[in-house]
Design an enzyme around this catalytic site. Structure first.
Site, PDB file in Angstrom:
ATOM      1  N   HIS A   1       0.832  -1.194   0.000  1.00 48.54           N
ATOM      2  CA  HIS A   1       0.000   0.000   0.000  1.00 48.54           C
ATOM      3  C   HIS A   1       0.873   1.252   0.000  1.00 48.54           C
ATOM      4  CE1 HIS A   1       0.799  -0.875   4.247  1.00 48.54           C
ATOM      5  NE2 HIS A   1       0.570   0.408   4.514  1.00 48.54           N
ATOM      6  N   HIS A  30       0.662   5.320   1.308  1.00 51.75           N
ATOM      7  CA  HIS A  30      -0.016   6.358   2.074  1.00 51.75           C
ATOM      8  C   HIS A  30      -0.006   7.645   1.244  1.00 51.75           C
ATOM      9  CE1 HIS A  30       0.144   4.393   6.138  1.00 51.75           C
ATOM     10  NE2 HIS A  30       1.047   3.671   5.481  1.00 51.75           N
TER      11      HIS A  30
END
Length: 138
Positions: free
Chosen positions: A101, A103
């Site tokens: 992932h 941010h």
């Protein structure tokens, strides 16, 4: 890892709540429950990959395309004058959820985040050996 063991896989499956801000065929984006700044969001591929070492270049490109889109979305909606993108692969890099992932962190002031490192320049010539070692692993 089974899908049930991964928080992000459960969010993707709709088994865990999240506040979605973008979805497409390859990625989702949702607000992080630990808001570092207002609008702090996560971009996640729908397919499970533990980290940067496991995701394909095409998969990573799909995540980055969504990060660009979400960054623009956050900037317009929240009037954030800046954005930081952050990724961590591995425990020593502070990865805490082991599903790749990125941010997306809207920035509002110069001091709303603390830099994770300090700049200390070294003579460029002193980096020659390190560069050669890294090129040797290509």
């Amino acid at each position: 890892m089974t899908a049930n063991a991964c928080t992000f896989c459960r969010i993707i499956a709709g088994d865990e709540p999240a506040q979605m801000i973008h979805e497409d065929d390859h990625t989702i984006a949702f607000l992080n429950i630990a808001q570092v700044t207002e609008g702090h969001s996560l971009i996640v591929p729908r397919e499970h990959h533990r980290d940067l070492a496991e995701i394909s270049p095409d998969g990573a490109a799909q995540v980055m395309r969504t990060a660009v889109h979400v960054s623009r979305q956050l900037t317009r909606a929240l009037h954030a004058p800046g954005i930081n993108l952050w990724h961590a692969s591995g425990e020593t890099a502070w990865q805490s959820v082991f599903h790749f992932h990125i941010h997306v962190v809207p920035r509002y002031t110069l001091t709303d985040l603390t830099p994770p490192w300090t700049e200390a320049e070294v003579p460029v010539e002193s980096l020659a050996g390190l560069a050669a070692e890294i090129r040797g692993q290509a």
